[in-house]
Design an enzyme around this catalytic site. Sequence first.
Site, PDB file in Angstrom:
ATOM      1  N   LYS A 197      -7.307  -4.733  -2.986  1.00 34.45           N
ATOM      2  CA  LYS A 197      -8.130  -5.189  -1.863  1.00 34.45           C
ATOM      3  C   LYS A 197      -9.095  -4.097  -1.427  1.00 34.45           C
ATOM      4  O   LYS A 197      -8.806  -2.909  -1.572  1.00 34.45           O
ATOM      5  CB  LYS A 197      -7.244  -5.618  -0.691  1.00 34.45           C
ATOM      6  CG  LYS A 197      -6.323  -4.522  -0.175  1.00 34.45           C
ATOM      7  CD  LYS A 197      -5.359  -5.067   0.866  1.00 34.45           C
ATOM      8  CE  LYS A 197      -4.350  -4.036   1.308  1.00 34.45           C
ATOM      9  NZ  LYS A 197      -4.910  -2.899   2.016  1.00 34.45           N
TER      10      LYS A 197
ATOM     11  N   ASP B 121      -4.721  -0.686  -1.578  1.00 33.57           N
ATOM     12  CA  ASP B 121      -6.062  -0.407  -1.108  1.00 33.57           C
ATOM     13  C   ASP B 121      -6.800   0.115  -2.340  1.00 33.57           C
ATOM     14  O   ASP B 121      -6.261   0.965  -3.066  1.00 33.57           O
ATOM     15  CB  ASP B 121      -5.998   0.678  -0.019  1.00 33.57           C
ATOM     16  CG  ASP B 121      -6.650   0.254   1.276  1.00 33.57           C
ATOM     17  OD1 ASP B 121      -6.795  -0.958   1.511  1.00 33.57           O
ATOM     18  OD2 ASP B 121      -7.012   1.143   2.062  1.00 33.57           O
TER      19      ASP B 121
ATOM     20  N   CYS C  26      -2.012  -2.345   7.697  1.00 34.22           N
ATOM     21  CA  CYS C  26      -1.970  -3.263   6.554  1.00 34.22           C
ATOM     22  C   CYS C  26      -0.687  -4.082   6.487  1.00 34.22           C
ATOM     23  O   CYS C  26      -0.720  -5.234   6.047  1.00 34.22           O
ATOM     24  CB  CYS C  26      -2.230  -2.503   5.258  1.00 34.22           C
ATOM     25  SG  CYS C  26      -3.914  -1.821   5.223  1.00 34.22           S
TER      26      CYS C  26
ATOM     27  N   ASP D 105       0.786  -1.245   0.000  1.00 35.44           N
ATOM     28  CA  ASP D 105       0.000   0.000   0.000  1.00 35.44           C
ATOM     29  C   ASP D 105       0.815   1.291   0.000  1.00 35.44           C
ATOM     30  O   ASP D 105       0.485   2.243   0.729  1.00 35.44           O
ATOM     31  CB  ASP D 105      -0.956   0.018   1.197  1.00 35.44           C
ATOM     32  CG  ASP D 105      -1.981  -1.103   1.166  1.00 35.44           C
ATOM     33  OD1 ASP D 105      -1.963  -1.915   0.227  1.00 35.44           O
ATOM     34  OD2 ASP D 105      -2.816  -1.161   2.092  1.00 35.44           O
TER      35      ASP D 105
END
Length: 193
Positions: A98, A51, A140, A9
């Site tokens: 995701k 993300d 994350c 991310d």
Amino acid sequence: MANALIIVDVQNDFCEGGSLAVPGGAAVAAGISRLLAAEPDRWAHVVATKDYHVDPGAHFGDPPDFVESWPRHCVVGTSGSEFHPELDTARVEAIFHKGEHAAAYSGFEGHADDGECLADWLRRHDVDRVDLVGIATDHCVRATALDAAREGFATTVLLELTAAVAPATTDVALRAMDGAGVVMHGQPVIRDA
């Protein structure tokens, strides 16, 4: 068997100037790029997670509580969802998205454009060891590392190439990763530390 680097991310919204910025995010992006340039043969494979929100429901809060709900971030089609420009993505072989329609913290909840999940991709490429870097150490990165270990990969987090949100949540994350057998090197970038 082979090793892989998982870049978690490293997106504009999680770096300085983004809607959910983590202090030190841009430096982490640049540091990952430097490491990839300095040690081009260290990993057989390099993958990244993103993300990637369309409508994640209660994951976006107004106002957010910064525990279960967050400001709008990494919305598909916005510049905030793109990788930070300091991150060199030339070696990235696959990207795992995701959180399109629900909260998702672990890269192992994501999928590539063809629908393949991260664990299956790693196994298909004979990966048995993974190193993790990215944002945020206490969210994350933690979730991805715990799932990597749970999936049976020998897992290491290069903490000096992670940026954390807060000291308290980082302490909890470090204890959880240690308890799961995740190896950790260095110290994360933590604001207010």
